[in-house]
Design a protein around this motif. Structure first.
Motif, short mmCIF file in Angstrom:
data_model
loop_
_atom_site.label_atom_id
_atom_site.label_comp_id
_atom_site.label_asym_id
_atom_site.label_seq_id
_atom_site.Cartn_x
_atom_site.Cartn_y
_atom_site.Cartn_z
N LEU A 21 1.15 -3.32 -15.16
CA LEU A 21 1.52 -1.94 -14.82
C LEU A 21 1.93 -1.72 -13.36
O LEU A 21 2.79 -0.87 -13.10
N PRO A 22 1.37 -2.44 -12.37
CA PRO A 22 1.81 -2.19 -10.99
C PRO A 22 3.30 -2.41 -10.75
O PRO A 22 3.84 -1.93 -9.75
N TYR A 23 3.97 -3.12 -11.63
CA TYR A 23 5.40 -3.36 -11.47
C TYR A 23 6.26 -2.20 -11.97
O TYR A 23 7.47 -2.16 -11.69
N TYR A 24 5.68 -1.29 -12.74
CA TYR A 24 6.52 -0.35 -13.49
C TYR A 24 6.07 1.10 -13.30
O TYR A 24 4.91 1.39 -13.03
N GLY A 47 -2.55 -4.44 -17.58
CA GLY A 47 -3.26 -5.26 -16.61
C GLY A 47 -2.66 -5.09 -15.24
O GLY A 47 -1.60 -4.47 -15.07
N ARG A 48 -3.34 -5.68 -14.24
CA ARG A 48 -2.86 -5.53 -12.87
C ARG A 48 -2.54 -6.86 -12.20
O ARG A 48 -2.20 -6.90 -11.02
N ALA A 49 -2.65 -7.96 -12.93
CA ALA A 49 -2.39 -9.28 -12.35
C ALA A 49 -0.91 -9.44 -11.99
O ALA A 49 -0.06 -8.78 -12.59
N ASN A 72 7.69 -9.88 -5.39
CA ASN A 72 8.59 -9.21 -4.45
C ASN A 72 9.92 -8.83 -5.11
O ASN A 72 10.53 -7.82 -4.75
N ALA A 73 10.36 -9.67 -6.06
CA ALA A 73 11.60 -9.36 -6.76
C ALA A 73 11.44 -8.19 -7.72
O ALA A 73 12.40 -7.47 -7.99
N LEU A 74 10.22 -8.00 -8.22
CA LEU A 74 9.97 -6.93 -9.19
C LEU A 74 9.67 -5.59 -8.53
O LEU A 74 9.98 -4.53 -9.08
N THR A 75 9.04 -5.62 -7.35
CA THR A 75 8.68 -4.37 -6.69
C THR A 75 8.51 -4.60 -5.20
O THR A 75 8.17 -5.71 -4.76
N ASP A 76 8.75 -3.54 -4.43
CA ASP A 76 8.59 -3.64 -2.97
C ASP A 76 7.16 -3.35 -2.53
O ASP A 76 6.83 -3.57 -1.36
N ASN A 77 6.34 -2.86 -3.44
CA ASN A 77 5.00 -2.40 -3.01
C ASN A 77 3.91 -2.78 -4.01
O ASN A 77 3.13 -1.93 -4.43
N PHE A 78 3.87 -4.05 -4.40
CA PHE A 78 2.91 -4.49 -5.41
C PHE A 78 1.47 -4.20 -5.00
O PHE A 78 0.68 -3.66 -5.78
N LEU A 79 1.10 -4.53 -3.76
CA LEU A 79 -0.29 -4.35 -3.33
C LEU A 79 -0.68 -2.87 -3.31
O LEU A 79 -1.79 -2.50 -3.71
N GLN A 85 0.57 -0.63 -5.23
CA GLN A 85 0.44 -0.22 -6.62
C GLN A 85 -0.87 -0.71 -7.25
O GLN A 85 -1.40 -0.06 -8.15
N ILE A 86 -1.36 -1.84 -6.78
CA ILE A 86 -2.68 -2.31 -7.24
C ILE A 86 -3.74 -1.27 -6.91
O ILE A 86 -4.57 -0.91 -7.75
N TRP A 87 -3.70 -0.77 -5.68
CA TRP A 87 -4.67 0.26 -5.26
C TRP A 87 -4.46 1.56 -6.04
O TRP A 87 -5.42 2.32 -6.25
N ALA A 88 -3.23 1.80 -6.46
CA ALA A 88 -2.93 3.04 -7.20
C ALA A 88 -3.17 2.90 -8.70
O ALA A 88 -2.86 3.83 -9.45
N MET A 89 -3.71 1.78 -9.13
CA MET A 89 -3.86 1.50 -10.56
C MET A 89 -4.55 2.63 -11.33
O MET A 89 -4.08 3.02 -12.40
#
Length: 332
Positions: free
Chosen positions: A78-81, A106-108, A117-124, A126-130
């Motif tokens: 989910l953090p990618y989308y 999941g959040r992995a 990095n190719a999927l999103t500019d802010n993965f970390l 988004q992890i916190w925003a899960m």
């Protein structure tokens, strides 16, 4: 006992990615015939030897070639989308295949840092925003944003008659507590965890807050298992999976799951042998009677409502046969 399938869509050393994905469909069909409750396919990105990067695409293919088995992603990372797009995709699947769709979230990262990095500019971030992402996805799936919410007039169309079922996948207390607090069903990945799963699952049950009348905590325990007519045959099949896992840990494995002969000839030093034995401890390997006993014991220990099995073998027919032998002991 309820049994289900988690498919990582592994590519064997003598296969193409196309063949691996086609065998994933055949595995889903076989699981349906054997009486498995659900079939989930995993999401991975640029990981050598794994064919599926887009579960939502594969599920449309698999749904069209099956009739009743529940199908889903294990997991949507989910953090990618954006939750809205995930809801649109899975509402479409639920419209096409009523009453059969699961969304495991999941959040992995599911791949390398470069892939993230190719999927999103802010993965970390988004992890916190899960927690917020999960909450937003739930509202889109249920179409029940509060009247004053910015998305109150927005629907993730098409709206199916039966909404997809959401599951939280995880291996930690954090994922268990998030699932419980949101009233979600929970799938614990025992096959990829060194933690006390029984304790984590209990924490989930203790934290569970029912969002709907009559809704109860539900737990899937996901394990790695290989079954064959004899223990010796199962051990031989498992060696391919173990060697491949070791190769991937060492940044290798580009050729896919090795054959039994390739695995047998693979030279191991003492350190590698030790790693292999530790990996083997997480797996269930044996003949049908042995595997049945271990699965029943694990279900009792973890108090799981359902066991989900992931199986990796070089020969896809042996992989399907493993699921068949287990089903014959526990389902048929």
């Amino acid at each position: 006992m309820k049994l289900s399938i988690l498919d990582q869509s592994p590519i064997s050393s003598n296969q193409t990615a196309q063949e691996a994905l086609q065998y994933s469909m055949k595995l889903a069909q076989a699981g349906e015939a054997f009486g498995y409750t659900r079939y989930w396919i995993a999401e991975h990105h640029d990981l050598s030897g794994l064919a599926c990067s887009a579960p939502e695409v594969m599920l449309s293919y698999i749904g069209a070639h099956t009739t009743k088995i529940r199908i889903g992603a294990g997991a949507v990372l989910l953090p990618y989308y954006r939750p809205y797009k995930v809801a649109e995709q899975f509402n479409t699947l639920a419209t096409l295949f009523p009453g059969r769709i699961d969304i495991g979230i999941g959040r992995a990262p599911g791949g390398s840092a470069e892939a993230s990095n190719a999927l999103t500019d802010n993965f970390l971030q988004q992890i916190w925003a899960m927690p917020n992402l999960v909450e937003e996805l739930l509202h889109f799936i249920e179409n029940d944003f509060p009247a004053d919410h910015m998305f109150a007039k927005l629907s993730a169309s098409p709206l199916p008659e039966i909404s997809p079922m959401l599951w939280m996948l995880g291996t930690s207390k954090k994922s268990a507590l998030l699932a419980g607090s949101k009233g979600l069903a929970y799938s614990f990945g025992q096959f990829m965890s060194d933690k006390d799963g029984a304790e984590i699952i209990q924490q989930y049950r203790d934290a569970f807050i029912s969002k709907k009348k009559g809704e109860q905590a539900q737990v899937i325990l996901t394990v790695s298992a290989i079954c064959a007519e004899t223990t010796e045959k199962a051990e031989e099949i498992a060696q391919s999976s173990l060697i491949w896992s070791l190769q991937r840990l060492e940044g290798k494995g580009e050729q896919g799951v090795p054959s039994k002969q390739e695995a047998k000839e693979y030279g191991l030093n003492d350190q590698q042998k030790e790693k292999l034995e530790k990996m083997k401890e997480k797996m269930i390997i044996g003949n049908p009677k042995e595997v049945r006993g271990k699965l029943e014991s694990m279900q009792a220990h973890y108090k799981a409502d359902e066991i989900m099995i992931t199986t990796v073998a070089h020969n896809p027919d042996e992989r399907i046969y493993s699921y068949q032998l287990i089903a014959e002991k526990l389902l048929i």
